[in-house]
Every structure is written in C-alpha cells, then in structure tokens.
Motif scaffolding. Structure first.
Motif, PDB file in Angstrom:
ATOM      1  N   SER A 203      -1.551  -8.424  -0.424  1.00 45.81           N
ATOM      2  CA  SER A 203      -2.154  -7.196  -0.946  1.00 45.81           C
ATOM      3  C   SER A 203      -2.424  -7.315  -2.437  1.00 45.81           C
ATOM      4  CB  SER A 203      -1.217  -6.009  -0.671  1.00 45.81           C
ATOM      5  OG  SER A 203      -1.743  -4.826  -1.219  1.00 45.81           O
ATOM      6  N   THR A 355      -4.043   8.065  -5.628  1.00 44.20           N
ATOM      7  CA  THR A 355      -4.349   7.658  -4.257  1.00 44.20           C
ATOM      8  C   THR A 355      -5.793   7.201  -4.135  1.00 44.20           C
ATOM      9  OG1 THR A 355      -2.738   9.269  -3.423  1.00 44.20           O
ATOM     10  CG2 THR A 355      -4.375   8.428  -1.861  1.00 44.20           C
ATOM     11  N   ILE A 358      -6.420   3.686  -5.798  1.00 43.96           N
ATOM     12  CA  ILE A 358      -5.961   2.527  -5.015  1.00 43.96           C
ATOM     13  C   ILE A 358      -6.873   2.310  -3.811  1.00 43.96           C
ATOM     14  CG2 ILE A 358      -4.075   1.579  -3.637  1.00 43.96           C
ATOM     15  CD1 ILE A 358      -3.641   1.485  -6.664  1.00 43.96           C
ATOM     16  N   TRP A 359      -7.321   3.393  -3.163  1.00 45.37           N
ATOM     17  CA  TRP A 359      -8.256   3.255  -2.041  1.00 45.37           C
ATOM     18  C   TRP A 359      -9.515   2.522  -2.490  1.00 45.37           C
ATOM     19  CZ3 TRP A 359      -8.344   8.964   0.167  1.00 45.37           C
ATOM     20  CH2 TRP A 359      -7.161   9.186   0.889  1.00 45.37           C
ATOM     21  N   ASP A 362      -9.041  -1.195  -3.301  1.00 44.46           N
ATOM     22  CA  ASP A 362      -8.961  -2.000  -2.075  1.00 44.46           C
ATOM     23  C   ASP A 362     -10.352  -2.215  -1.464  1.00 44.46           C
ATOM     24  OD1 ASP A 362      -6.255  -2.258  -2.301  1.00 44.46           O
ATOM     25  OD2 ASP A 362      -5.743  -0.771  -0.777  1.00 44.46           O
ATOM     26  N   ASP A 425       0.110  -2.459   5.356  1.00 43.82           N
ATOM     27  CA  ASP A 425      -0.229  -1.155   4.787  1.00 43.82           C
ATOM     28  C   ASP A 425       0.429  -0.058   5.609  1.00 43.82           C
ATOM     29  OD1 ASP A 425      -1.756  -1.815   2.558  1.00 43.82           O
ATOM     30  OD2 ASP A 425      -3.574  -2.117   3.748  1.00 43.82           O
ATOM     31  N   GLN A 429      -5.113   5.471   6.072  1.00 42.72           N
ATOM     32  CA  GLN A 429      -6.116   5.556   5.001  1.00 42.72           C
ATOM     33  C   GLN A 429      -6.192   4.257   4.206  1.00 42.72           C
ATOM     34  OE1 GLN A 429      -3.700   7.904   5.493  1.00 42.72           O
ATOM     35  NE2 GLN A 429      -4.451   9.957   5.024  1.00 42.72           N
ATOM     36  N   THR A 430      -5.024   3.704   3.846  1.00 44.47           N
ATOM     37  CA  THR A 430      -5.018   2.461   3.076  1.00 44.47           C
ATOM     38  C   THR A 430      -5.513   1.294   3.926  1.00 44.47           C
ATOM     39  OG1 THR A 430      -2.662   2.187   3.623  1.00 44.47           O
ATOM     40  CG2 THR A 430      -3.192   3.159   1.485  1.00 44.47           C
TER      41      THR A 430
END
Length: 480
Positions: A203, A355, A358-359, A362, A425, A429-430
């Motif tokens: 990750s 949040t 980070i989304w 990624d 994860d 969502q992630t």
C-alpha cells in the motif's frame, strides 16, 4: 511540431522544463502523504519503499528520455503506444493518463483545504478547493508560457524549502537548537523502524509512487520545448537524482525527529519538525509553502491532462472539439473537461477531508502506475522495432541505461504493485479507490479493440517517422 495556427506553441525553455520535472514530483506526496507512509510502515519501511520506487522510476525516466528525445510530441506515451504497439493500448493509456492527472488535481485541491484548516479552522474546506481550482484553471487558460513561468517559481519555492527543511532537521537531530540530542532513537520507537505487514508495504508503494508521479511530465512537455534534443536528456539526468535525494533525505530526517505514531496527513510532518525545532513562525511559513506546492502540483496536473486530451483528439481518439486551441495555443475545451473531473475535490463537502484525500491518492496512484507500465512497454517495443528495421542504437541522441533490463525491472515492479497494493484494505471504499483504475483501463482497451478490431503491430510495421519533428530518420540507419 510546427507552430502553425491551431497547434501548441514551442514556448517552454530549458529552465521551465527542468523545473516542471523537478516541481512536478515535489508536491503533497512529500509534504503531506509521506507522514501517512511513515505511520503505516515506520521510517525504515518508508525509506525502503521510496528507494525501490526510486530505482524503478529511474528506469522509467530513462526509457521516456530515449523516446521523447527521438520523437518529442505532446501526449507522448499515449501516442507512442498507438504507433509502436497497438492503437487500442494507446487509446487506453491516453485516457488513463488524462484521468490520472484530473484526479490528481482533485487530490491537490483537497490537500489545499487541509492546509488552510491551519489558519481558518471554521471555514468549510470545499470553499478553499473551489478557490484553488479557479486559480489553476486561470493559469492554464493564459498560455503554455504562463504555465511554465508559474511552475518555475512555484517549484523554486518548493526546492528551496526542502533544502532548508533538511538543514534544520539535521541541526535539530544534533541538538543544535535546544541542546537536546535526538539521534536515531525515534527510528525504533512505536515498534519501528519496520512496522505493519506485507500488505501495508504494498500500500505504501502506491503512495510512494504517487509522490514520484510528475517526473514523466518531461515527456508530456516535450512537444512544447524549444530544443528537446538537448533539454530533455539534461532534465532527466539532473532531476531524478535531486528528487531521490530530497525524498530519502526527508524520510531520514522525519523518522529521526517524529515518532511514527505521531505522523499522518492531518498536519504536515514538515510543520511538526519546524515546531520541534522551536521555530513556530517557520511552521506557519511551512504551511504557506505547502500551499504553494498544492498549487504547483495542481497546475502541472491541469497542464498534463489537457495536453494528453489534446493529443488524443489530434489522433482521432477523443472528440475533435478537444483538439481545438485558442490564439494563444491553449486547448481550452480540454481544460474545461479536466476541470469537471477535478471537481471530485468537492467531495470534501460530504466526507471527511483526510478520508477523501487518501481515496484520491490511491485512485491517482494506481492510474500513474498503469501509465508507467505503458512507458516501459512503449520503450521496449520502440527499441526492438528500431533495431529490427536496421537503425543504429549508437546514433540515438539519448540512450536509456541497461536496456532491456531497465524496462523489464520497471514492468515487473509496476505489475506487482498494481496487483497487490489494495490487499489488506479495511473498507470497501478504500478497496474501490485502490482498484478502480484497472476496470476503467480494461474497459477503454477492450472497448476500442472490439470496435476497431485493432491488432498488435509487428516490428517491421512500426512507423518510426510518424511525427513532423522526425520526418526523415535515414541518418539513424546503420552504416553499410
């Protein structure tokens, strides 16, 4: 590329190109996301991840350098894939790269709202995202030269700041400021220097890759460089080592001063280090610099995505409306569509800032790795076709190091990271953010291939002289 009406202008100088490459990779990936990597895998894990990604990026950059020096065009590797491998792959890579940078703009706008919280904690973050997005759009609408000038100064501020940070960090570690010698004890704090598990490490690879993304902007900007044969090799050779030193040096300084558990993305670890050094005012200034980095990375993102969309429109792989430019040579329609996608940053009006950030990191990070896979594959095929058609490798103005080992290493590492980076994860969502780029890419590739029945080109079918910049390549033939 000629400067006829309706084309992009060759208005970027060597200093612009150097700073575009350097500044493109020094953004929130170093100022904000690095804290998250240290928190996940410890300073030792972060150092190893960034070092390995650095090696991979070096090979990718030298591959792109060889391609962009031989055929300098805007859109670069999307077009290279079309001409050297398969039009369907070029189509998919082009749209993937456009999507990558459009999402990156959104990421930087969210980062900007995180920074502004330092001064204005009661203002809704979505308002800051709207303001910063408006500034970036304005800079890119003016002209390529305006973008280049803005990026030159934005990047200069970032580079100077990282140098000052490293100097202050070393002095803090040695106890020069307060007499408290820190040494290396924090490297083993909180279970360090390596914490987490293998999935965490993969990750972090994605976040490290996000941090390095932007180095390939040299290839995208090649079509608007006034002397690509000289400026591109110089930019690639100089910029990579500076970036690697900046990133690895920064990890060592942060790891020595800030325990892993105290790192994260809510407050920049740069700011925390200055506060530890007793420089509260400098910490406030640091926040202003991070804001500059946000605008810089967003500025580069708008440039890269709009040029890729413009290039695809010229190749018939996007609606023709995106291939139109203003009198200043700016692809306005491409900028407008990119801005619409970049409005993902307004999700901060619904979800927590951290949040959303980070989304988006990624999602953008994965698309970036797919683009790097494409660059390595394009270079491998280019060199094979070049040799197969009787051209002399020694006559190339710039040759990638360690071919074919370099592209193979890059392809292998990118492939492994793309497959395994989302394992472990904790939420759907992630997981979606980590892998959304793969089905999108495959949909573009398979859809185009089915519709147009394209095939993988044979080496002797590859057209190496397709660009106006390189119409006659007979001089590259082997001497008989």
């Amino acid at each position: 590329m000629s400067e006829k009406n309706g084309d992009l202008k060759r208005s970027l100088k060597a200093r612009h190109l150097n700073m575009i490459a350097l500044g493109g990779a020094i953004g929130t990936g170093i100022f904000l996301a690095m804290g998250d990597t240290i928190q996940q895998v410890g300073p030792g894990g972060a150092f190893l991840a960034y070092a390995l990604i650095g090696v991979m990026v070096y090979f990718i950059m030298t591959s792109l350098g060889e391609l962009a020096t031989f055929i300098p065009i805007s859109g670069s590797f999307g077009t290279y894939a079309t001409k050297f491998i398969d039009p369907a792959l070029g189509f998919a890579l082009g749209w993937n790269y456009w999507y990558n940078w459009a999402v990156t703009i959104a990421t930087e706008m969210v980062a900007g709202s995180l920074v502004m919280h330092f001064w204005f904690p009661n203002v809704k973050p979505v308002y800051w995202s709207m303001l910063f997005l408006g500034i970036i759009v304005l800079l890119n609408i003016l002209s390529a030269r305006a973008y280049g000038e803005a990026e030159f100064w934005f990047s200069l501020v970032k580079v100077v700041t990282v140098i000052i940070f490293l100097a202050v960090g070393v002095l803090t570690i040695l106890g020069i400021f307060d007499g408290n010698f820190i040494g290396l004890k924090n490297f083993t704090a909180d279970g360090g220097p390596f914490i987490g598990n293998g999935f965490s490490f993969f990750s972090v690879f994605l976040v490290a890759g996000f941090a390095f993304q932007g180095t390939e902007l040299v290839g995208v900007a090649a079509g608007e460089s006034d002397n690509p044969g000289k400026t591109i090799p110089k930019a690639i050779n100089q910029v990579f080592w500076r970036i690697l030193i900046f990133y690895l040096g920064t990890i060592l300084v942060i790891g020595a001063i800030i325990p892993a558990a105290q790192a994260g993305v809510s407050t920049s670890v740069f700011t925390l280090v200055f506060e530890k050094a007793g420089l509260a005012a400098a910490a406030a200034v640091m926040n202003a610099v991070i804001l500059t980095a946000v605008l810089s990375a967003g500025n580069s993102g708008m440039y890269a995505s709009s040029r890729m969309l413009y290039s695809m429109a010229k190749e018939g792989m996007a609606p023709k409306v995106f291939g139109k430019v203003t009198k200043r040579g700016v692809p306005l329609n491409a900028i407008i569509l990119t801005t619409i996608v970049a409005s993902l940053c307004f999700l901060t009006g619904v979800f927590a800032q951290n949040t959303v950030y980070i989304w988006l990191v990624d999602a953008s990070g994965l698309a970036g790795f797919i683009a790097w896979l494409g660059i390595s594959l394009c270079h491998y095929r280019f060199r094979k076709a070049y040799v197969a058609q009787g051209y002399d490798v020694k006559k190339l103005k710039y040759r990638a190091k360690l071919f074919p080992i370099g592209p193979i290493i890059a392809l292998t590492m990118c492939g492994l990271i793309v497959i395994f980076q989302g394992f472990g994860d904790s939420t759907w969502q992630t997981l979606v953010a980590a892998y959304i780029g793969i089905p999108l890419f495959l949909a573009f590739y398979i859809g185009y291939k089915i519709k147009y029945k394209t095939k993988i080109l044979k080496l002797h079918e590859v057209d190496l002289a397709f660009s106006e910049t390189n119409p006659d390549i007979s001089a590259y033939k082997k001497d008989s």
